[in-house]
Design an enzyme around this catalytic site. Structure first.
Site, PDB file in Angstrom:
ATOM      1  N   PHE A 141       0.858  -1.178   0.000  1.00  0.00           N
ATOM      2  CA  PHE A 141       0.000   0.000   0.000  1.00  0.00           C
ATOM      3  C   PHE A 141       0.897   1.232   0.000  1.00  0.00           C
ATOM      4  CE2 PHE A 141      -2.373   3.526   1.694  1.00  0.00           C
ATOM      5  CZ  PHE A 141      -3.533   3.465   0.936  1.00  0.00           C
ATOM      6  N   ASP A 226       9.621   2.970   1.605  1.00  0.00           N
ATOM      7  CA  ASP A 226       8.416   3.731   1.955  1.00  0.00           C
ATOM      8  C   ASP A 226       8.227   3.611   3.460  1.00  0.00           C
ATOM      9  OD1 ASP A 226       5.879   4.681   2.509  1.00  0.00           O
ATOM     10  OD2 ASP A 226       4.934   3.783   0.746  1.00  0.00           O
ATOM     11  N   LYS A 255       2.950  11.410   6.672  1.00  0.00           N
ATOM     12  CA  LYS A 255       2.156  11.223   7.884  1.00  0.00           C
ATOM     13  C   LYS A 255       2.719  11.934   9.102  1.00  0.00           C
ATOM     14  CE  LYS A 255      -0.261   7.042   6.388  1.00  0.00           C
ATOM     15  NZ  LYS A 255      -1.481   7.749   5.977  1.00  0.00           N
TER      16      LYS A 255
END
Length: 402
Positions: A141, A226, A255
């Site tokens: 994801f 990531d 984030k």
């Protein structure tokens, strides 16, 4: 109708149904706790998918934002501003890298990493034009843009959004042999999550990440990590890769970099890699804006103390010990994770992950399900041990009521 029901009905009437939120309407939050429009308090055990690593309303971050709001919030990248250089310098130092390319959202950062890898492949490695390949892992994801869902294996994320962007090879997560076999002279990068969050907090086999590092170095391929969910303290280290002693060619961050205050993301790499860009070839009006830089600089300063990483490590050990006690009784099939991050597989006979999340909400604890039977636990790193235990007690109560 109740205030909650009215708010949800209005939202459902005037918003696209791209999410399926739990039926709670948050009005305020502080630390690890949120309060809804009815005045009921909930323990946040999701932390905005790790965007709120430092808790709701963290005073250092709020004060940094307030101070910057009175000065300047946006210049666009048409001009320099006085927080930009410091942000790039400090973030690069935290990562042990040289160069930062700031963006806004995690998906933008991943897109930036993809573009960087392809341009590097053509200009530096000498891959023929249009032939660059990037290897990714199944169950990944990385975001929801058209290009990113092109290499997703999740039908919900991918279906009906084609035609898809070519140039990606998907191999099983954790399978170094498959990755080696997928590499060709046209492979420019490997893009992976050191821990797969959306897939259920999947930790790869021991030796896998060092093996990826060795393989990519051997084949002149960029290793892109990531760390949008796994980085910035979540696993008990600054980066999840730190547990394996691995340094990639490129970090993709987001984030928690914005502290849950503003969206901030970045690609961080060497000057040689990010130096492939020339003015006008990539950009973002809001990327690296003064407000974002002010908040992110405070995030970097907080991480430099090591306090949050240590807290995540210590409380994470406690979390996993307690969750481990739930296995073997028929209610929990498996627990995975690292630091203050866990995926808990619920026995199907007990209910779906969504149903367990709804029952926990009724008990005053907020988590989120994924992949049918799994719930994710990722509280803010500032949570107290007492509050963490209270939340785990509620989980035990829900799992015992069968």
């Amino acid at each position: 109708m109740s205030t909650t029901e009215t708010a949800i009905a209005s939202a459902e009437a005037h918003s696209a149904h791209n999410y399926h939120p739990l039926p709670v309407v948050v009005a305020s939050a502080e630390g690890a706790w949120m309060t809804d429009v009815e005045g009921r308090r909930y323990l946040d055990m999701l932390a905005g998918y790790s965007a709120l690593n430092f808790g709701h309303g963290n005073r250092r971050l709020i004060n940094a934002a307030k101070a910057q709001l009175d000065r300047v919030t946006l210049t666009s990248r048409a001009f320099y501003h006085d927080r930009f250089a410091e942000f790039c310098t400090e973030l690069a130092a935290l990562c042990g890298m040289e160069t930062v390319l700031p963006m806004n959202t995690g998906a933008e950062a991943v897109e930036t990493a993809v573009k960087t890898a392809r341009k590097w492949g053509y200009r530096v490695k000498g891959v023929p034009d249009g032939m660059a390949k990037i290897i990714v892992a199944s169950d990944n994801f990385h975001g929801r843009t058209t290009t990113i869902v092109s290499f997703s294996t999740d039908p919900e994320a991918r279906a009906d959004f084609g035609p898809y962007t070519p140039g990606f090879e998907i191999v099983p997560y954790g399978d170094l042999t498959a990755m080696r076999e997928a590499m060709t002279e046209n492979t420019v990068a490997v893009l992976i999550e050191p821990i797969q969050g959306e897939a259920g907090v999947l930790v790869p086999p021991a030796g896998y990440l060092p093996g990826v590092r060795e393989l990519t170095r051997e084949r002149n391929v960029l290793f892109i990590a990531d760390e949008i969910q796994s980085g910035l303290g979540r696993t008990g280290k600054t980066f999840a890769l730190d547990h394996e002693g691995v340094v990639p060619d490129m970090y993709v961050l987001g984030k928690a970099l914005g502290g849950g205050v503003v969206p901030v993301s970045a690609v961080v790499s060497s000057a040689d890699v990010l130096g492939v860009f020339r003015p006008g070839e990539h950009g973002s009006t809001f990327g690296g804006n003064p407000l974002a830089c002010a908040v992110a600089l405070e995030v970097v300063a907080m991480l430099r103390t090591g306090e949050y990483q240590q807290r995540a490590a210590e409380l994470g050990d406690h979390l996993h010990r307690e969750l481990g006690l739930l296995t073997g009784g028929g209610a929990v099939e498996a627990v995975r994770g690292r630091g203050l991050w866990a995926g808990v597989d619920i026995a199907p006979a007990l209910g779906t992950g969504r149903e367990i999340s709804e029952k926990l909400m009724e008990e005053g604890v907020l988590v989120k399900d994924t992949h049918g039977s799994t719930i994710r636990i990722a509280p803010p790193l500032v949570i107290s041990k007492e509050d963490l235990d209270w939340g785990l007690d509620r989980l035990h109560t829900v799992l015992s009521a069968r």
